[in-house]
Design an enzyme around this catalytic site. Structure first.
Site, PDB file in Angstrom:
ATOM      1  N   ASN A  60      -7.635  -3.436  14.195  1.00  0.00           N
ATOM      2  CA  ASN A  60      -9.026  -3.635  13.747  1.00  0.00           C
ATOM      3  C   ASN A  60      -9.134  -4.780  12.737  1.00  0.00           C
ATOM      4  OD1 ASN A  60      -7.902  -2.566  11.450  1.00  0.00           O
ATOM      5  ND2 ASN A  60      -9.292  -0.824  11.271  1.00  0.00           N
ATOM      6  N   HIS A  78      -7.299  -5.106   9.977  1.00  0.00           N
ATOM      7  CA  HIS A  78      -6.984  -4.819   8.574  1.00  0.00           C
ATOM      8  C   HIS A  78      -5.711  -5.545   8.137  1.00  0.00           C
ATOM      9  CE1 HIS A  78      -4.631  -0.831   9.553  1.00  0.00           C
ATOM     10  NE2 HIS A  78      -3.821  -1.855   9.556  1.00  0.00           N
ATOM     11  N   ASP A 113       0.809  -1.219   0.000  1.00  0.00           N
ATOM     12  CA  ASP A 113       0.000   0.000   0.000  1.00  0.00           C
ATOM     13  C   ASP A 113       0.841   1.267   0.000  1.00  0.00           C
ATOM     14  OD1 ASP A 113       0.937  -0.400   2.607  1.00  0.00           O
ATOM     15  OD2 ASP A 113      -1.036  -0.927   3.390  1.00  0.00           O
ATOM     16  N   GLU A 149      -9.696  -2.055   5.284  1.00  0.00           N
ATOM     17  CA  GLU A 149     -10.356  -1.824   6.559  1.00  0.00           C
ATOM     18  C   GLU A 149     -11.588  -2.725   6.691  1.00  0.00           C
ATOM     19  OE1 GLU A 149      -8.568  -0.277   8.467  1.00  0.00           O
ATOM     20  OE2 GLU A 149      -7.983   1.736   7.860  1.00  0.00           O
TER      21      GLU A 149
END
Ligand code: PGA
Length: 240
Positions: free
Chosen positions: A136, A138, A67, A143
């Site tokens: 979380n 990811h 990313d 996400e």
């Protein structure tokens, strides 16, 4: 999923380094998927050392990073281009033409995503994808709620992700709100996945990955469906 239990961050990094070095030696034209963040820094330090000691060469290695932030150019110290160059690429004998990261300042971001995806396919897939996990759940910047079918795409970053990454920026306001990330399906196409997990802050996420249901609400859970995942996790991550 195979789980390798290690004592601490250093042992995790050591084991990951040995694994990657062996892969590079085994394959003629290895394609590595790389990650940023705090987790792989120890791995990269050790790979540099192995390269300096001539135990491994990166001359035939290609890399694809997961990313990049939208809006940060290659020279921005918070961009992942900059991170990768500083923490790995400039110290090793890799051919810079074989290094790939999404371009976060591309004029046409959708085209950039399509081109990036095509490059991965043209490279005949990633042999080993190094992954971290967000608190979380990811993976990459996918996400919670991201479709499992997603390929490289532009995402809105969660507030929790921006807050977790604010430590690298002068203030929370400076953390970009968008990023380009390889999609869940792009990651799942990798032949092998090497997930590194260290520290008690990741223990809930690791538990949910190992024992929770497979759900788009927890992106990393999809890894339960991949046939070749190795997790190297330290005691703090395993025990909380
Ligand atoms: P970290 O990030 O390695 O900095 O904890 C992992 C991630 O958010 O994927």
């Amino acid at each position: 999923m195979e789980i390798i239990k290690v004592k601490d961050y250093d042992e995790m990094s050591e084991k990951a380094c040995s694994y990657i070095v062996e892969k590079i030696k085994e394959l003629q034209e290895p394609v590595l998927g790389l990650a940023t963040g705090s987790t792989p820094e120890g791995l990269y330090d050790r790979l540099i050392q192995q390269n300096k000691e001539q135990n491994v060469s990166f001359k035939n290695v290609s890399t694809f990073n997961l990313d990049e932030y939208v809006g940060l150019g290659n020279d921005d110290p918070n961009s992942y281009h900059y991170y990768m160059n500083e923490k790995l690429f400039k110290h090793i004998d890799i051919d810079k033409n074989n290094v790939n990261l999404p371009n976060g300042v591309a004029k046409d971001l959708d085209k950039e995503c399509q081109d990036y995806e095509k490059k991965i396919i043209d490279a005949k897939k990633v042999d080993v994808q190094v992954l971290g996990i967000g608190i979380n759940g990811h993976i990459g910047f996918n996400e919670p709620g991201t479709a499992f079918t997603s390929r490289t795409h532009v995402v809105d970053l969660d507030e929790s992700t921006r807050e977790a990454n604010a430590r690298f920026f002068a203030s929370l306001e400076e953390v970009p709100k968008k990023a380009i990330t390889m999609g869940i399906d792009s990651i799942m196409q990798s032949k092998e996945i090497l997930l590194l997990v260290s520290g008690s802050s990741k223990s809930e996420a690791l538990d949910r990955l190992l024992n929770g249901e497979v759900s788009e609400e927890f992106p990393a859970s999809i890894l339960q469906k991949h046939s070749n995942v190795m997790i190297i996790a330290d005691e703090a991550a395993l025990n909380g």
